[in-house]
Design an enzyme around this catalytic site. Structure first.
Site, PDB file in Angstrom:
ATOM      1  CG  ASP A   1     -32.108 -40.853-131.908  1.00 31.86           C
ATOM      2  OD1 ASP A   1     -31.291 -41.740-131.574  1.00 31.86           O
ATOM      3  OD2 ASP A   1     -33.297 -41.103-132.190  1.00 31.86           O
TER       4      ASP A   1
ATOM      5  CG  HIS B   1     -30.533 -79.789-123.906  1.00 32.26           C
ATOM      6  ND1 HIS B   1     -30.651 -79.431-125.236  1.00 32.26           N
ATOM      7  CD2 HIS B   1     -31.340 -80.872-123.724  1.00 32.26           C
ATOM      8  CE1 HIS B   1     -31.495 -80.275-125.826  1.00 32.26           C
ATOM      9  NE2 HIS B   1     -31.925 -81.155-124.933  1.00 32.26           N
TER      10      HIS B   1
END
Ligand code: NAI
Length: 461
Positions: free
Chosen positions: A308, A440
């Protein structure tokens, strides 16, 4: 006085990851950290505690809204706020202690205290001066202030105070519809607070794909959050533990006042480099307060900066990647960060995640692109858990089919996005994802369907 190959100032995700990699690569490494615990903002007062509160309040939401539908009858749980905070604190401790363990394992020295750099190659902690061949600034960021609003961390709070309120407020005004405002706003809305988000711009989450941002706002509104957009906050006053927020609507300059038990100021963060002595060293800074770097090197020899404190998205994982890349460079290898593939996630329910370019950015760049979109309404798994709101959107080059970006709002979006990140790292085409067998029933099938929609069409749409 001790001497090291590398001294890193700051034990957050950028600093501690850099330290671990430096140590793994054989460098004698120390980290200066003034907090009681390692892990920086992220582990102590940021990402991790907020996720604990989001998890707890999501569970409450499930109990209140969905349990009965699934045949789970009985009284909804009541909230024991001190216990919820204790749970959050336990989560923090578990994580920060984990970093301490990793420091011991990797023989990294923790220099406890706040560090400064009296001269190149020297780091002062308390009264002691240590020597280092390389110094890394990984000091992170702090909440930026809002003119006219005095933070007391009780009635007017930053994200830090919002994680430890003495009681659940009846009304909360959030200033700023960015990530912090929406995550913490969600927490308190689920706990029964009336939450109003006041945002300067005309849309929430600036920079996010506009279609996703619009859907996100609609879903959050349905969850009870109120939004006042296009409103510049003029000031916050407090009296007797209550607050008044005055804002001006930008379209007609009309002024209005909101009363609240608590105000969260979430208008961004700024680099935290105070007290390091950078000015005296002659370190060049960017206009917006970040340390100026080129491949993490500052303008002073042997002094580096990451996270940062330098330019780029203020995200823990961006800092971590920079920490690892810099460690490789310091060890004489080549370190690299691909800034085109840095995901961003908002951990609300549903989650929102994105990587790469937005439609707006592609339009602005005049790039020919195609859109493959698939709604979670067509995903069996999402339907089974009441999370069928939202969609996956994949943006691909119109001619080459190469994936340029992906934007997801829906269940586990923050995890799903990484499938696309990996694909993008490999320079994949949408068809590569579309031709990959997906189990799935999983939420991931929605990603594949969006990729299929970039070609001949999704199956379940
Ligand atoms: P932000 O920059 O994301 O959003 C701040 C918002 O405040 C903007 O929408 C801005 O237009 C608005 N604003 C500014 N001044 C205002 C005013 N006077 N009146 C009304 N609105 C005003 O900042 P935020 O949410 O504070 O987060 C800070 C940083 O921390 C960000 O870089 C964010 O990415 C990071 N962060 C990331 C998280 C994640 O990845 N999940 C979680 C929390 C923070």
């Amino acid at each position: 006085m001790a001497s090291f190959d590398v001294i890193i100032i700051g034990g957050g995700p950028g600093g501690y990851v850099c330290a671990i990699r430096c140590a793994q690569l054989g460098l004698k490494t120390a980290v200066v950290e003034g907090r009681e615990a390692l892990g920086g903002t992220c582990l102590n007062v940021g990402c991790i505690p907020s996720k604990a509160l989001l998890h707890a309040t999501h569970a409450l939401h499930e109990a209140e809204h969905n349990f009965a539908k699934m045949g789970l009858k009985g009284k909804s749980p009541s909230v024991d706020w001190p216990q919820m905070l204790a749970y959050k604190d336990e989560v923090i401790e578990g994580n920060t202690k984990g970093i301490e363990f990793l420091f011991k394992k990797n023989k990294i020295t923790w220099l406890k205290g706040w560090g400064s750099i009296p001269a190149p190659g020297q780091v002062k902690v308390g009264d002691e001066v240590h020597e280092a061949k390389n110094i890394v600034i990984a000091t992170g960021s702090e909440p930026s202030s809002l003119p006219g609003a005095e933070i007391d961390e009780k009635t007017v709070v930053t994200s830090t105070g919002a994680l430890a309120l003495s009681k659940i407020p009846k009304s909360l005004v959030v200033i700023g519809a960015g990530v912090i405002g929406l995550e913490m706003g969600s927490v308190y809305a689920r706990l029964g607070a009336e939450v109003t988000v006041v945002e300067y711009l005309d849309a929430i989450t600036p920079g996010m794909d506009a279609e996703v941002a619009k859907t996100f706002q609609r879903i959050l509104s349905k969850q009870g959050l109120k939004f006042v957009l296009g409103a510049a906050v003029q000031g916050v006053t407090t009296k007797g533990g209550k607050a008044k927020v005055t804002y001006k609507l930008r379209k007609n300059d009309s002024e209005a006042v909101l009363d609240a038990d608590c105000v969260l100021v979430a208008t961004g963060r700024k680099p935290f480099t105070e007290g390091l002595g950078l000015e005296a060293l002659g370190v060049e800074m960017e206009k917006r307060g970040q340390v100026k770097t080129h491949h993490f090197a500052t303008t002073v020899k042997g002094l580096y900066a990451i996270g940062d404190a330098i330019v780029g998205p203020m995200l823990a994982h961006k800092a971590e990647d920079e920490g690892m890349a810099l460690a490789e460079i310091l060890a004489g290898k080549s370190g690299h960060v691909n800034y085109d593939v840095i995901p961003g996630v908002v951990y609300t329910t549903p989650e929102v995640a994105s990587v790469g370019k937005t439609e707006e950015q592609l339009k602005e760049a005049g790039r020919a692109y195609k859109v493959g979109k698939f709604s979670f309404m067509g995903n069996g798994r999402a339907k089974a858990v009441f999370q069928s709101e939202g969609f996956v959107k994949i943006l691909a080059d119109k001619d080459t089919d190469r994936i340029l970006g992906a934007h997801i709002i829906g269940p586990m979006a923050g995890d799903l996005i990484h499938e696309v990140c990996v694909a993008m790292e490999f320079g994949a085409a949408a068809q590569d994802l579309a031709l990959t067998c997906h189990a799935h029933p999983t939420y991931s099938e929605a990603v594949r369907e969006a990729a299929l929609a970039c070609g001949d069409g999704a199956i379940h749409a």
